[in-house]
Design a protein around this motif. Structure first.
Motif, mmCIF file in Angstrom:
data_model
loop_
_atom_site.group_PDB
_atom_site.id
_atom_site.type_symbol
_atom_site.label_atom_id
_atom_site.label_comp_id
_atom_site.label_asym_id
_atom_site.label_seq_id
_atom_site.Cartn_x
_atom_site.Cartn_y
_atom_site.Cartn_z
ATOM 1 N N ARG A 152 4.328 -1.448 -6.869
ATOM 2 C CA ARG A 152 3.038 -1.801 -7.493
ATOM 3 C C ARG A 152 3.101 -1.594 -9.005
ATOM 4 N NH1 ARG A 152 1.027 1.530 -3.350
ATOM 5 N NH2 ARG A 152 0.149 2.974 -4.891
ATOM 6 N N PHE A 190 -1.533 -9.318 -4.694
ATOM 7 C CA PHE A 190 -1.537 -8.185 -5.622
ATOM 8 C C PHE A 190 -1.505 -8.672 -7.063
ATOM 9 C CE2 PHE A 190 0.432 -4.948 -8.241
ATOM 10 C CZ PHE A 190 -0.274 -3.810 -7.882
ATOM 11 N N ASP A 236 -4.822 -9.839 -8.075
ATOM 12 C CA ASP A 236 -5.731 -8.713 -8.319
ATOM 13 C C ASP A 236 -5.530 -8.113 -9.705
ATOM 14 O OD1 ASP A 236 -6.863 -8.983 -5.816
ATOM 15 O OD2 ASP A 236 -5.652 -7.403 -4.890
ATOM 16 N N ASP A 286 0.828 -1.213 0.000
ATOM 17 C CA ASP A 286 0.000 0.000 0.000
ATOM 18 C C ASP A 286 0.856 1.255 0.000
ATOM 19 O OD1 ASP A 286 -2.148 -1.698 0.107
ATOM 20 O OD2 ASP A 286 -2.662 -1.293 2.198
#
Length: 229
Positions: A46, A74, A77, A40
């Protein structure tokens, strides 16, 4: 990889987690509590992972050294077909509990439990930091073996910090509130590039960055993107 074990500490009678597997088993719950959502606060990580999924395209991606599964989740996702693999049963148990619909398995990057050419991509973020130079060479060969021709690898590791220079070893005796014995290596990026090339990879990109304040250990980090020739 060094054989994991647990032994008594004569100083205070507490058990000491010795080796990689035993250490990560011992710290698994607290590690997940503190770092389970670390992505995050890491926008560059990311972005690299998202781009990696796009570059791999179809085929399975293995998150090698997945820990409690934060990177695996992640990747999933991003609609990736993903598998998490880790040496620590304790980490895998937490990963399965947090993401019951995803696949996780126990295994070592020094002897990956799949046939040649199985995977389309491998993500190994900070998974090689406990390996000696010889062990890293073995891991690079294993990465090449299990990737299909043209498959992609994204590997990340610590380069240096204010306390440690390139090539030094951080010998941890206390970690996440547990008494442990484990070595963490600060690695020369050129050395890893050479090992990957020897194993059959072509380097595509190299990214170095400074640490994200208040989010992670304050080290300079390197990310290498390579493709199986």
């Amino acid at each position: 990889m060094p054989a994991p074990e647990r032994s008594g500490d004569p100083a205070d009678g507490r058990e000491v987690a010795v080796g990689v597997r035993a250490t990560y088993d011992a710290v698994a719950r607290e590690y997940d509590r503190q770092l389970g959502d670390e992505l995050d606060g890491k926008p560059l990580d990311r972005a690299l992972l998202t781009g990696f999924v796009e570059m791999v395209g179809s085929g399975r991606i293995a998150d090698v050294g997945c820990g409690p599964g934060q990177v695996t989740r992640f990747l999933a996702d991003q609609r990736a077909d993903v598998l998490g693999i880790d040496l620590s049963q304790g980490m895998i148990t937490i990963a399965r509990t947090r993401s019951p619909k995803l696949e996780f398995t126990v295994g070592s990057m020094l002897r990956l439990p799949v046939p040649d050419g199985t995977w389309a991509g491998i993500v190994a973020l900070y998974s090689i930091i406990h390996l000696t130079e010889d062990e890293r060479a073995i891991a690079c060969r294993e990465f090449a073996r299990v990737l299909r021709p043209g498959g992609w690898l994204l590997v990340a590791f610590h380069v240096d910090s204010q306390q440690f220079t390139i090539g030094e070893v951080n010998r941890l005796t206390t970690w996440f509130g547990q008494q442990v014995e484990i070595d963490g290596y600060f690695i020369d990026p050129d050395q890893v590039v050479a090992q990957l090339q020897t194993a059959g990879f072509a380097l595509t990109a190299k990214v170095e960055r400074l640490p994200v304040p208040e989010v992670e250990y304050p080290s300079r980090r390197c990310y290498l993107l390579a493709r199986r020739r």
